[in-house]
Structure formats: structure tokens, C-alpha cells
Scaffold this motif. Structure first.
Motif, PDB file in Angstrom:
ATOM      1  N   GLN A 291     -12.864 -55.599 -46.410  1.00  0.00           N
ATOM      2  CA  GLN A 291     -12.404 -55.126 -47.710  1.00  0.00           C
ATOM      3  C   GLN A 291     -11.536 -56.167 -48.410  1.00  0.00           C
ATOM      4  O   GLN A 291     -11.630 -56.362 -49.630  1.00  0.00           O
ATOM      5  N   HIS A 350      -7.656 -48.640 -47.242  1.00  0.00           N
ATOM      6  CA  HIS A 350      -7.338 -49.012 -48.624  1.00  0.00           C
ATOM      7  C   HIS A 350      -5.847 -49.333 -48.765  1.00  0.00           C
ATOM      8  O   HIS A 350      -5.477 -50.289 -49.463  1.00  0.00           O
ATOM      9  N   LEU A 393      -8.315 -49.271 -55.357  1.00  0.00           N
ATOM     10  CA  LEU A 393      -9.322 -49.837 -54.461  1.00  0.00           C
ATOM     11  C   LEU A 393     -10.328 -48.768 -54.035  1.00  0.00           C
ATOM     12  O   LEU A 393     -11.513 -49.065 -53.792  1.00  0.00           O
ATOM     13  N   ALA A 394      -9.860 -47.528 -53.932  1.00  0.00           N
ATOM     14  CA  ALA A 394     -10.724 -46.424 -53.526  1.00  0.00           C
ATOM     15  C   ALA A 394     -11.467 -45.815 -54.707  1.00  0.00           C
ATOM     16  O   ALA A 394     -12.218 -44.845 -54.538  1.00  0.00           O
TER      17      ALA A 394
END
Length: 401
Positions: A291, A350, A393-394
Motif C-alpha cells: 500500500q 490504512h 486512503l480507504a
């Protein structure tokens, strides 16, 4: 200020509407809790009990559920804290006899059980005596000491069975896991170990010692693993500070079952043989690295070139749900979102990714030693900034508190 108070009143009203219903709308509750549970109104203990599946959504069954669980926990205390020399059901003492004595190697021997239990207690006792040293709560006495323990003239108080020795151990210890040797770092420590209270009273850390000991006894395949104290601590703190004394009185039993439910979800983190499982710790660290690479290639490249492996910092972040990286109030705010998110392990990644990206400039400028120290000692930061970045980010938005 008036606008802030208006927003707070609206949030409290939204929670009240859900929690007063005879059938709790868990989907709506999760949505609210994801944005943070207000400190006002004593809502967090009840919401966590619902989010951790301790209380069923049907309110009519709460009384039966709580009575049954709390009685069950009483039997755990009575049955699992084995003390050679105490009286049996007929009032006779079970002491050193020809059939059972301290040198008896029979696995059914009370003495053998006693000695094995003490090996577990040694580590539990050490850990709970130093929990959250930046606050005084765990050193203070509970208003509801366990009568089954304190009424035995202190004989069953677990801390008495521990010989105090100095243990050299990593921050998170798992049986057979050599990786902890690489990640042992300085953590918050009390100036000295917490002292037990005098007879008739119990400090909060003594209650946690009992919870963890009973959990280890009921889960022999896993046992106690260093770091579990950091998981149970915030849950117990929330329940033991419930403004409603009728809930606060049973904080110990309620904490035990909520902790057990949570461990059922994150136990893969603590079991070496499951490291490569979908929710095993190695898999989680791989997802975090991926990520970071996807959202900031330069930061990922910098860490990769420095061979700054995620094991050096994120092992602890992920395993302990960030409980050692932030002050307790911030940890509890983070856990509001984690417990509320149905994909809470994804959101945990995240959050960890957000923490790294928020240190972008420092990481790109720092050498290996500087960056390791930075990531192992995350700097003080407004938790709302971290969570807002994680939510972005999510693909979500996070409301302001």
C-alpha cells in the motif's frame, strides 16, 4: 463554540436514538462509531460491547446474556486459580500428602499445575505492573475488588505467587519467533513496578493480571503472549470508567469476554504457524508495504533501498493495534474506528500506511538509523490527522469530532 456544542448534541442524540431502540441497528451504529465515539455520555463502553459481539443486538436478551456470562466468569475464578493447601469441598485441606506433593510429576497433580501456572504468571505480572505508566489509573484501587479473592486473606492474590526477577524480553514475544530479537526497542516504562494494594483492596493492574491468567488457562494452545496486556488494558479502562456503576461493577467479567472475542479475531497475529495466513502478521506487513508503494513510490523506494524492513516497526503496530504508539485517549479513538469497521484489519493497514506517508519529508531526508528511530517512536501528532489520512486512503471521509 456554540456550533461545536450543537454538533456534539446532534451526535449524542444520534447515539441515543440507536442505543435506546429495542433492536440495535448495528450497521448504523458502526457508521456512527467509525467517526469516533464522544467521550461525553458514557457511550464508549456500551458501544464497544456491541461492536465486539458481547451484547446481542436484541436489547431484551441483554439481561440474560450478562447474567449468564458474569456467572460463568465467577466459575472460572473458582475453578482455574488452583492453590495447593486450600480446603476442598468437604472442608478438608489439600496439602502435601503422599499422593500429591511438590515433587509429584503426575500432570494431574495440583502442585504441577501450580508450578506451571507460576511460569505464565511471571510474565503476566511483569507486564501488567508497567501498563500505561504515563497515567495513574492502573495503579489505583478498583471500587469493586473480587470478593472471591480478597476474602481469602490474600491467599489467592496472584501477584503473591510470583518471584520478582528481571526478565530480558522483546516488546512483543511469541513462542519460537526469532524476529523479536530484531525489533526489541525502548518503550514506555514506569519508574518502578506498580505495588499491590493492602489486604481487602485490589489495584486495577491486579484485576488485569487475573483476566490474562484465566485467558491463558482457557487457551492452552496459545497461552499468554507478551503484548496481550496492551490489548486488554484499553478495554478494561473503558469499562472500569463507565459512569454507570451498574455496568462498572462488572468491568472485569465484561472485559474478559470482550477481550476474548477480540483475540478470536486477531489471534493469528500471535501464532507463529499462522504468519503466512491471510490475516497472519507477515501477510499484513506485506499488504502494508504494497500500500505504501501504491500511494507513495518515493517513500517506498527510500525504505526499500535502506533495507528498512517493516518488521523493524510495523510488527508492533499491527500486532498491538497501535496501542503502544499513541497516548491512551488516542488509542481508544483509533479503536472506535477499528471496531466499527467491518473490514477493520484493512483499515488498520490504512492507518499504518497513513502514519508512514505523514512522515514523508523526514523519511526521504533521513538515513537508516534516523528513519528506524522515527518509525519506532512515532512523533506526537493530532490523531484526527492520522485517521483522516487513513480514511482517505480507504476511500472514505471522516467527520470532524
Amino acid at each position: 463554540m456554540p456550533e461545536t456544542m450543537s454538533i456534539l448534541r446532534k451526535r449524542l442524540s444520534d447515539y441515543e436514538e440507536i442505543t435506546k431502540s429495542e433492536e440495535i441497528d448495528l450497521s448504523n451504529l458502526r457508521r456512527l462509531c467509525f467517526h469516533g465515539i464522544p467521550d461525553e455520555g458514557g457511550l464508549r463502553p456500551l458501544c464497544w460491547k456491541l461492536l465486539l459481539n458481547y451484547l446481542p443486538p436484541t436489547k431484551a436478551s441483554w439481561s440474560e446474556t450478562l447474567t449468564r456470562k458474569r456467572e460463568l466468569y465467577k466459575t472460572f475464578i473458582e475453578d482455574l486459580i488452583v492453590m495447593p493447601g486450600e480446603s476442598d469441598n468437604d472442608g478438608d485441606r489439600v496439602d502435601v500428602t503422599f499422593d500429591d506433593h511438590p515433587l509429584n510429576l503426575n500432570p494431574d497433580s495440583k502442585w504441577q499445575t501450580f508450578f506451571k501456572d507460576n511460569e505464565v504468571l511471571l510474565q503476566i505480572d511483569k507486564d501488567v505492573r508497567r501498563l500505561c505508566p504515563d497515567i495513574s489509573f492502573f495503579q489505583q484501587g478498583t471500587d469493586y475488588p473480587c470478593t472471591a479473592i480478597v476474602n481469602t486473606s490474600g491467599v489467592k492474590r496472584l501477584h503473591r505467587r510470583v518471584q520478582h526477577t528481571v526478565l530480558k524480553s522483546a516488546n512483543v514475544e511469541r513462542k519460537g519467533l526469532g524476529i523479536t530479537k530484531q525489533i526489541a526497542v525502548a518503550v514506555r516504562k514506569a519508574v518502578e513496578d506498580y505495588a499491590p494494594l493492602s489486604e481487602g483492596g485490589e489495584a486495577h493492574w491486579e484485576v488485569l493480571e487475573r483476566i490474562l491468567f484465566i485467558y491463558a488457562k482457557l487457551n492452552p494452545g496459545q497461552g499468554y503472549v507478551q503484548g496481550m496486556n496492551e490489548i486488554v488494558g484499553p478495554i478494561y479502562h473503558a469499562f472500569a470508567c463507565d459512569p454507570d456503576w451498574q455496568w462498572r461493577e462488572y468491568a472485569e467479567a465484561d472485559t474478559f469476554f470482550c477481550f476474548t472475542n477480540l483475540m478470536g479475531e486477531i489471534r493469528d497475529f500471535f501464532i507463529k504457524s499462522l504468519d503466512e495466513a491471510e490475516f497472519g502478521i507477515n501477510s499484513m506487513m506485506t499488504k502494508l508495504t504494497r500500500q505504501v508503494k501504491d500511494h507513495d513510490y518515493d517513500v517506498w523506494l527510500r525504505l526499500n533501498q535502506q533495507e528498512l524492513c517493516p518488521q523493524y516497526y510495523s510488527f508492533r503496530w499491527l500486532t498491538l493495534l497501535l496501542s503502544q504508539e499513541f497516548p491512551l485517549p488516542d488509542v481508544m479513538r483509533i479503536w472506535d474506528s477499528l471496531f466499527a469497521d467491518e473490514n477493520r484489519f484493512s483499515f488498520l493497514i490504512h492507518i499504518c500506511c497513513a502514519m508512514i506517508l505523514l512522515l514523508r519529508e523526514q523519511l526521504l531526508a533521513g538515513d537508516f538509523a534516523t528513519n528506524v528511530k522515527l518509525l519506532q517512536n512515532f512523533p506526537s501528532m493530532d490523531i484526527q490527522i492520522v485517521l483522516s489520512k487513513a480514511a482517505a486512503l480507504a476511500g472514505k471521509t471522516l467527520n470532524s469530532p
